[in-house]
Motif scaffolding. Structure first.
Motif, mmCIF file in Angstrom:
data_model
loop_
_atom_site.group_PDB
_atom_site.id
_atom_site.type_symbol
_atom_site.label_atom_id
_atom_site.label_comp_id
_atom_site.label_asym_id
_atom_site.label_seq_id
_atom_site.Cartn_x
_atom_site.Cartn_y
_atom_site.Cartn_z
ATOM 1 N N ARG A 114 29.650 51.234 -80.678
ATOM 2 C CA ARG A 114 28.766 50.154 -81.115
ATOM 3 C C ARG A 114 27.767 49.856 -80.006
ATOM 4 O O ARG A 114 28.095 49.976 -78.823
ATOM 5 C CB ARG A 114 29.561 48.870 -81.424
ATOM 6 C CG ARG A 114 30.694 49.050 -82.408
ATOM 7 C CD ARG A 114 31.587 47.800 -82.445
ATOM 8 N NE ARG A 114 30.883 46.675 -83.028
ATOM 9 C CZ ARG A 114 30.995 46.312 -84.307
ATOM 10 N NH1 ARG A 114 31.787 46.998 -85.121
ATOM 11 N NH2 ARG A 114 30.333 45.266 -84.773
ATOM 12 N N PRO A 115 26.564 49.424 -80.355
ATOM 13 C CA PRO A 115 25.611 49.016 -79.320
ATOM 14 C C PRO A 115 26.164 47.840 -78.510
ATOM 15 O O PRO A 115 26.790 46.938 -79.060
ATOM 16 C CB PRO A 115 24.360 48.599 -80.104
ATOM 17 C CG PRO A 115 24.509 49.251 -81.441
ATOM 18 C CD PRO A 115 25.977 49.330 -81.713
ATOM 19 N N VAL A 116 25.936 47.866 -77.222
ATOM 20 C CA VAL A 116 26.359 46.766 -76.363
ATOM 21 C C VAL A 116 25.372 45.608 -76.488
ATOM 22 O O VAL A 116 24.166 45.809 -76.542
ATOM 23 C CB VAL A 116 26.450 47.232 -74.898
ATOM 24 C CG1 VAL A 116 26.601 46.048 -73.952
ATOM 25 C CG2 VAL A 116 27.615 48.201 -74.725
ATOM 26 N N SER B 206 32.905 52.434 -77.327
ATOM 27 C CA SER B 206 33.167 51.502 -78.433
ATOM 28 C C SER B 206 32.609 51.988 -79.758
ATOM 29 O O SER B 206 33.059 51.567 -80.824
ATOM 30 C CB SER B 206 32.578 50.133 -78.117
ATOM 31 O OG SER B 206 31.158 50.189 -78.098
ATOM 32 N N SER C 145 29.014 51.559 -74.697
ATOM 33 C CA SER C 145 28.600 51.839 -76.076
ATOM 34 C C SER C 145 29.222 53.133 -76.587
ATOM 35 O O SER C 145 29.685 53.212 -77.729
ATOM 36 C CB SER C 145 27.074 51.912 -76.156
ATOM 37 O OG SER C 145 26.657 52.224 -77.464
ATOM 38 N N GLN D 111 33.456 44.881 -79.965
ATOM 39 C CA GLN D 111 32.059 44.597 -79.636
ATOM 40 C C GLN D 111 31.996 44.175 -78.172
ATOM 41 O O GLN D 111 32.597 43.178 -77.772
ATOM 42 C CB GLN D 111 31.503 43.478 -80.513
ATOM 43 C CG GLN D 111 30.105 43.025 -80.138
ATOM 44 C CD GLN D 111 29.072 44.133 -80.271
ATOM 45 O OE1 GLN D 111 28.855 44.661 -81.361
ATOM 46 N NE2 GLN D 111 28.448 44.510 -79.162
ATOM 47 N N PRO E 41 25.789 49.950 -69.806
ATOM 48 C CA PRO E 41 25.992 49.748 -71.240
ATOM 49 C C PRO E 41 26.170 51.050 -71.997
ATOM 50 O O PRO E 41 26.859 51.087 -73.024
ATOM 51 C CB PRO E 41 24.711 49.020 -71.671
ATOM 52 C CG PRO E 41 24.219 48.347 -70.434
ATOM 53 C CD PRO E 41 24.558 49.284 -69.324
#
Length: 402
Positions: free
Chosen positions: A58-60, A56, A53, A36, A49
């Protein structure tokens, strides 16, 4: 996939080194970690971001609330979710906020809610890194139990050459892998550590003591606890605090009290590290009242205190390890080897007052680990928490042989 199933918070702050975070994130994900990303507003000026994102999956997280619907990014939930928090790069400004609890952005509030170990990889110009405020903040953060991944020397964004360059992504990934690999190596192990000085009373207001601060022993206790051990820390009079829940602290004052505490505990531990600077002598008779000055000279008769390490060496079984320390001023290795043999130690940690930055009081130490097989492993001058990691690494190796 050495990090499979591990939950990692990767924090980014506003440094030119933020571009390296993309490679760092990619390395962590390739090793199987769930990451995260939490960015300060300034970090978004250096890397987007969207990039983080995408890497990863996943949303930053950056703001406390989403702009469009008011959704709350819970720093508490993230802090409890993570197995490790790594902030890389971390700027001087963020170090200051973390050290003094200035929780004005999501990254710092997440840090303050984190229940996991925190690793910090500073990145800044050499003048900022060596500024007294930065050095003081780093010491404060170390005292909280954070691990500082020291920057290297090299070409900086300013065009200058010096210390302040963030460790390379590959190095940081290996630091994280090492943390998780070593974290459980001392699970179900019990370790006794002694730390600090002892005070031997002359009268109610005076004592014989030494300059030991206890920093080395406390660093060992923290490092052992991080490696999974249950630690009992028997400490003389110091001004240090213990923070790790796996450390049981016993405060004593005199050599006799420390000796008795160690005798009571030793049979129940797998290893003992004798790091305390125990007084070798004490007054034969301590006065009940303050001794008044009545003459130009005064004589105090001394008697030897109990040799704690030697006592434990006589009790040690072949399923236990006993480690000692030797602070020497001359004939260092010869004296340390003699002490190791005399006290039946498994290995001994030598430091010399001839080495600048070693010894009592300071935050650094320079050691040599001497083993029964006459092997001598020398280390460079390091912060005492890093020295503790070297000693615990040696302990883990020796315990594996039993």
């Amino acid at each position: 996939m050495r990090l499979k199933g591990k939950h990692i918070i990767l924090g980014l702050t506003g440094s030119i080194a933020a571009y390296k975070a993309a490679y760092l994130l990619r390395g962590l994900v390739k090793e199987g970690a769930e990451v995260q990303v939490v960015m300060t507003p300034a970090a978004k000026e250096f890397i987007t971001p969207v990039t983080m994102s995408a890497l990863s999956g996943r949303p930053v997280a950056s703001e406390f609330f989403a702009a469009n619907d008011g959704t709350w990014h819970s720093h508490v939930d993230m802090g409890q979710w993570a197995d490790l928090m790594l902030i890389a790069p971390v700027t001087a400004a963020t170090l200051g906020k973390m050290a003094h609890g200035i929780a004005d952005n999501l990254l710092v509030t997440t840090y303050m809610s984190a229940k996991c170990p925190v690793y910090l990889a500073p990145a800044m110009d050499l003048d900022m890194f060596k500024h007294p405020s930065t050095l003081q903040n780093l010491e404060i953060l170390r005292s909280f139990g954070n691990v500082i991944l020291e920057p290297g020397e090299g070409e900086l964004a300013s065009g200058l050459h010096g210390k302040g360059r963030m460790q390379e992504p590959e190095q940081l990934v290996e630091e994280v892998v090492t943390f998780f690999n070593s974290k459980k190596k001392l699970l179900n192990k019990k370790v006794l550590v002694t730390a600090g000085p002892t005070f031997e009373k002359i009268d109610p207001v005076r004592f014989i003591g030494n300059y030991s601060s206890g920093k080395m022993g406390f660093a060992l206790a923290e490092e052992l606890a991080e490696a999974g051990a249950s630690v009992t820390l028997v400490t003389g009079p110091v001004s240090l605090a213990t923070t790790h829940p796996s450390i049981q602290r016993i405060d004593v004052e005199s050599a006799a009290e420390m000796h008795q505490a160690c005798l009571d505990l030793f049979s129940g531990v797998d290893a003992a590290i004798m790091c305390a600077a125990v007084a070798d002598y004490r007054p034969k008779h301590a006065a009940d009242q303050k001794i008044k000055r009545t003459a130009a000279d005064m004589q105090i008769d001394l008697e030897a205190t109990a040799d704690i390490a030697a006592s434990l060496g006589q009790l040690k079984t072949d399923k236990q390890l006993l480690v000692g320390f030797a602070l020497e001023t001359n004939d260092e290795k010869q004296n340390a080897l003699g002490k190791m043999q005399k006290k039946n130690l498994d290995f001994i940690v030598l430091n010399s007052l001839q080495d600048a930055g070693a010894g009592f009081g300071g935050n650094t130490n320079k050691i040599t680990i001497l083993s029964k097989d006459n092997n001598a492993q020398e280390f460079e001058l390091k912060h005492k928490r890093e020295v503790a990691a070297d000693i615990v690494g040696k302990l883990i190796q020796e315990l594996a042989k039993l």
